[in-house]
Design a protein around this motif. Structure first.
Motif, PDB file in Angstrom:
ATOM      1  N   GLU A  11       0.892  -1.124  -0.094  1.00 52.84           N
ATOM      2  CA  GLU A  11       0.012   0.260  -0.066  1.00 52.84           C
ATOM      3  C   GLU A  11       0.970   1.211   0.102  1.00 52.84           C
ATOM      4  OE1 GLU A  11      -2.708   0.119   3.378  1.00 52.84           O
ATOM      5  OE2 GLU A  11      -4.218  -1.029   2.311  1.00 52.84           O
ATOM      6  N   GLN A  12       1.842   1.258   0.633  1.00 54.60           N
ATOM      7  CA  GLN A  12       2.705   2.193   0.754  1.00 54.60           C
ATOM      8  C   GLN A  12       3.530   2.591  -0.368  1.00 54.60           C
ATOM      9  OE1 GLN A  12       2.449   4.474   3.396  1.00 54.60           O
ATOM     10  NE2 GLN A  12       1.034   3.200   4.307  1.00 54.60           N
ATOM     11  N   GLU A  13       3.921   1.668  -1.014  1.00 57.65           N
ATOM     12  CA  GLU A  13       4.844   1.630  -2.351  1.00 57.65           C
ATOM     13  C   GLU A  13       3.645   2.301  -3.387  1.00 57.65           C
ATOM     14  OE1 GLU A  13       6.552  -1.428  -5.270  1.00 57.65           O
ATOM     15  OE2 GLU A  13       6.566  -2.173  -3.274  1.00 57.65           O
ATOM     16  N   ILE A  14       2.534   1.797  -3.489  1.00 59.38           N
ATOM     17  CA  ILE A  14       1.524   2.440  -4.475  1.00 59.38           C
ATOM     18  C   ILE A  14       1.351   3.578  -4.251  1.00 59.38           C
ATOM     19  CG2 ILE A  14      -0.801   2.000  -5.339  1.00 59.38           C
ATOM     20  CD1 ILE A  14      -0.624  -1.043  -4.933  1.00 59.38           C
ATOM     21  N   THR A  15       1.204   4.157  -2.891  1.00 60.73           N
ATOM     22  CA  THR A  15       1.002   5.572  -2.574  1.00 60.73           C
ATOM     23  C   THR A  15       1.987   6.468  -3.052  1.00 60.73           C
ATOM     24  OG1 THR A  15      -0.491   4.662  -0.914  1.00 60.73           O
ATOM     25  CG2 THR A  15       0.299   7.103  -0.806  1.00 60.73           C
ATOM     26  N   ALA A  16       3.327   5.938  -2.644  1.00 62.23           N
ATOM     27  CA  ALA A  16       4.470   6.784  -3.130  1.00 62.23           C
ATOM     28  C   ALA A  16       4.958   6.768  -4.685  1.00 62.23           C
ATOM     29  CB  ALA A  16       5.741   6.172  -2.478  1.00 62.23           C
ATOM     30  N   ASP A  17       4.345   5.750  -5.116  1.00 64.84           N
ATOM     31  CA  ASP A  17       4.554   5.555  -6.582  1.00 64.84           C
ATOM     32  C   ASP A  17       3.342   6.586  -7.411  1.00 64.84           C
ATOM     33  OD1 ASP A  17       6.630   3.787  -6.700  1.00 64.84           O
ATOM     34  OD2 ASP A  17       5.273   1.908  -7.039  1.00 64.84           O
ATOM     35  N   PHE A  18       2.275   6.717  -6.822  1.00 57.14           N
ATOM     36  CA  PHE A  18       1.296   7.451  -7.334  1.00 57.14           C
ATOM     37  C   PHE A  18       1.497   9.014  -7.016  1.00 57.14           C
ATOM     38  CE2 PHE A  18      -2.586  10.346  -5.905  1.00 57.14           C
ATOM     39  CZ  PHE A  18      -3.020  10.549  -7.041  1.00 57.14           C
ATOM     40  N   GLU A  39      -6.402  11.437 -15.585  1.00 54.41           N
ATOM     41  CA  GLU A  39      -7.300  11.232 -14.566  1.00 54.41           C
ATOM     42  C   GLU A  39      -6.827  10.078 -13.835  1.00 54.41           C
ATOM     43  OE1 GLU A  39     -10.760  10.530 -16.829  1.00 54.41           O
ATOM     44  OE2 GLU A  39     -10.913  12.573 -17.649  1.00 54.41           O
ATOM     45  N   ILE A  40      -7.470   9.592 -12.917  1.00 57.57           N
ATOM     46  CA  ILE A  40      -7.011   8.617 -12.165  1.00 57.57           C
ATOM     47  C   ILE A  40      -6.686   7.229 -13.013  1.00 57.57           C
ATOM     48  CG2 ILE A  40      -7.747   6.686 -10.245  1.00 57.57           C
ATOM     49  CD1 ILE A  40      -7.244   9.784  -9.296  1.00 57.57           C
ATOM     50  N   ARG A  41      -7.367   7.042 -14.056  1.00 59.84           N
ATOM     51  CA  ARG A  41      -7.145   5.724 -14.682  1.00 59.84           C
ATOM     52  C   ARG A  41      -5.900   6.053 -15.518  1.00 59.84           C
ATOM     53  NH1 ARG A  41     -11.577   8.073 -18.180  1.00 59.84           N
ATOM     54  NH2 ARG A  41     -10.657   9.103 -19.779  1.00 59.84           N
ATOM     55  N   ASP A  42      -5.504   7.289 -15.810  1.00 60.86           N
ATOM     56  CA  ASP A  42      -4.153   7.513 -16.545  1.00 60.86           C
ATOM     57  C   ASP A  42      -3.114   7.044 -15.721  1.00 60.86           C
ATOM     58  OD1 ASP A  42      -5.395   8.477 -19.136  1.00 60.86           O
ATOM     59  OD2 ASP A  42      -5.967  10.306 -18.007  1.00 60.86           O
ATOM     60  N   PHE A  43      -3.235   7.403 -14.264  1.00 54.03           N
ATOM     61  CA  PHE A  43      -2.219   7.405 -13.269  1.00 54.03           C
ATOM     62  C   PHE A  43      -2.224   5.808 -12.986  1.00 54.03           C
ATOM     63  CE2 PHE A  43      -2.837  11.805 -12.293  1.00 54.03           C
ATOM     64  CZ  PHE A  43      -1.507  12.300 -12.197  1.00 54.03           C
ATOM     65  N   ALA A  44      -3.352   4.980 -12.954  1.00 54.56           N
ATOM     66  CA  ALA A  44      -3.425   3.767 -12.821  1.00 54.56           C
ATOM     67  C   ALA A  44      -2.641   2.905 -13.970  1.00 54.56           C
ATOM     68  CB  ALA A  44      -4.892   3.114 -12.609  1.00 54.56           C
ATOM     69  N   ALA A  45      -2.785   3.480 -15.014  1.00 56.45           N
ATOM     70  CA  ALA A  45      -2.143   2.885 -16.287  1.00 56.45           C
ATOM     71  C   ALA A  45      -0.522   2.920 -16.236  1.00 56.45           C
ATOM     72  CB  ALA A  45      -2.686   3.544 -17.724  1.00 56.45           C
ATOM     73  N   VAL A  46      -0.248   4.016 -15.848  1.00 59.25           N
ATOM     74  CA  VAL A  46       1.201   4.632 -15.483  1.00 59.25           C
ATOM     75  C   VAL A  46       1.708   3.275 -14.494  1.00 59.25           C
ATOM     76  CG1 VAL A  46       3.017   6.059 -14.530  1.00 59.25           C
ATOM     77  CG2 VAL A  46       1.163   6.765 -16.371  1.00 59.25           C
ATOM     78  N   ILE A  49      -1.800  -0.704 -12.761  1.00 60.69           N
ATOM     79  CA  ILE A  49      -2.841  -1.308 -11.946  1.00 60.69           C
ATOM     80  C   ILE A  49      -4.129  -1.034 -12.250  1.00 60.69           C
ATOM     81  CG2 ILE A  49      -0.974  -1.505  -9.782  1.00 60.69           C
ATOM     82  CD1 ILE A  49      -2.188   0.849  -8.587  1.00 60.69           C
ATOM     83  N   HIS A  50      -5.047  -1.351 -11.715  1.00 63.24           N
ATOM     84  CA  HIS A  50      -6.421  -1.232 -12.102  1.00 63.24           C
ATOM     85  C   HIS A  50      -6.870   0.302 -11.336  1.00 63.24           C
ATOM     86  CE1 HIS A  50     -10.938  -1.316 -12.396  1.00 63.24           C
ATOM     87  NE2 HIS A  50     -10.618  -2.130 -13.428  1.00 63.24           N
ATOM     88  N   PRO A  51      -7.683   0.966 -12.126  1.00 65.76           N
ATOM     89  CA  PRO A  51      -8.053   2.398 -11.450  1.00 65.76           C
ATOM     90  C   PRO A  51      -8.830   2.366 -10.139  1.00 65.76           C
ATOM     91  CG  PRO A  51      -8.444   2.591 -13.535  1.00 65.76           C
ATOM     92  CD  PRO A  51      -8.197   0.943 -13.394  1.00 65.76           C
ATOM     93  N   ILE A  52      -9.762   1.260  -9.830  1.00 64.71           N
ATOM     94  CA  ILE A  52     -10.373   0.843  -8.561  1.00 64.71           C
ATOM     95  C   ILE A  52      -9.293   0.683  -7.528  1.00 64.71           C
ATOM     96  CG2 ILE A  52     -12.140  -0.451  -7.473  1.00 64.71           C
ATOM     97  CD1 ILE A  52     -13.717  -0.403 -10.117  1.00 64.71           C
ATOM     98  N   HIS A  53      -8.509  -0.413  -8.021  1.00 62.21           N
ATOM     99  CA  HIS A  53      -7.510  -0.747  -6.856  1.00 62.21           C
ATOM    100  C   HIS A  53      -6.414   0.263  -6.659  1.00 62.21           C
ATOM    101  CE1 HIS A  53      -4.402  -3.389  -4.843  1.00 62.21           C
ATOM    102  NE2 HIS A  53      -3.403  -2.899  -5.644  1.00 62.21           N
ATOM    103  N   LEU A  54      -6.146   1.268  -7.301  1.00 59.94           N
ATOM    104  CA  LEU A  54      -5.449   2.457  -7.042  1.00 59.94           C
ATOM    105  C   LEU A  54      -6.155   3.204  -5.981  1.00 59.94           C
ATOM    106  CD1 LEU A  54      -3.066   4.409  -7.300  1.00 59.94           C
ATOM    107  CD2 LEU A  54      -4.093   5.315  -9.228  1.00 59.94           C
ATOM    108  N   SER A  55      -7.379   3.703  -6.441  1.00 58.69           N
ATOM    109  CA  SER A  55      -8.386   4.347  -5.658  1.00 58.69           C
ATOM    110  C   SER A  55      -8.211   3.930  -4.219  1.00 58.69           C
ATOM    111  CB  SER A  55      -9.711   4.558  -6.035  1.00 58.69           C
ATOM    112  OG  SER A  55      -9.522   5.591  -7.270  1.00 58.69           O
ATOM    113  N   ASN A  56      -8.682   2.314  -4.190  1.00 58.52           N
ATOM    114  CA  ASN A  56      -8.990   2.021  -2.776  1.00 58.52           C
ATOM    115  C   ASN A  56      -7.837   1.844  -2.032  1.00 58.52           C
ATOM    116  OD1 ASN A  56     -11.649   1.433  -3.495  1.00 58.52           O
ATOM    117  ND2 ASN A  56     -11.241  -0.786  -4.155  1.00 58.52           N
ATOM    118  N   THR A  57      -6.551   1.737  -2.898  1.00 59.14           N
ATOM    119  CA  THR A  57      -5.174   1.442  -2.041  1.00 59.14           C
ATOM    120  C   THR A  57      -4.821   2.910  -1.499  1.00 59.14           C
ATOM    121  OG1 THR A  57      -4.347  -0.177  -3.337  1.00 59.14           O
ATOM    122  CG2 THR A  57      -2.766   0.835  -2.236  1.00 59.14           C
TER     123      THR A  57
END
Length: 134
Positions: A11-18, A39-46, A49-57
């Motif tokens: 979770e911390q890794e994904i947050t830092a990457d975002f 948009e969130i989906r663009d960051f998720a693509a970078v 990971i899936h946009p919902i997973h990014l948001s939830n994480t």
């Protein structure tokens, strides 16, 4: 049920990457290398990971949505640019990929005042406290 430590680390890794991707993207916007806000989906693509997973994480790790971080960062940049009185507000809006009227609505929603009011208050405070003290 105990949650594995490995999950918290991820979770911390994904947050830092975002947050890193957000800063990189905003730098590209400011430099003119990008002309459209992600948009969130663009960051998720970078982040692959899936946009919902990014948001939830992000929400689980910080208590805030990804949009919260985007909006706060845009407000910081907007305020900084508005303090440069030689840059017209419409140009600031276009630099940040907004239509000028939508920029005004965005800015007022998060600061409680229009960009013009913010700039006027900044200049008034600057003239009353030229050394930067309050």
């Amino acid at each position: 049920m105990k949650i594995p430590k490995k999950l918290f680390v991820r979770e911390q890794e994904i947050t830092a990457d975002f947050l890193r991707a957000l800063d990189n993207h905003l730098s590209d916007i400011l430099c003119g290398n990008k002309d459209q806000m992600y948009e969130i989906r663009d960051f998720a693509a970078v982040l692959h990971i899936h946009p919902i997973h990014l948001s939830n994480t992000i929400k689980s790790a910080t208590g805030h949505s990804p949009c919260y971080f985007m909006e706060n960062r845009l407000m910081e940049i907007s305020k900084s640019m508005l303090q440069q009185i030689n840059i017209p507000i419409a140009e600031i809006a276009r630099t940040l990929t907004y239509d000028p009227s939508n920029f005004t609505k965005f800015f007022k929603r998060f600061s409680g005042q229009t960009p013009k009011q913010y700039r006027a208050d900044f200049l008034l405070n600057l003239s009353q406290n030229p050394d930067g003290t309050n």
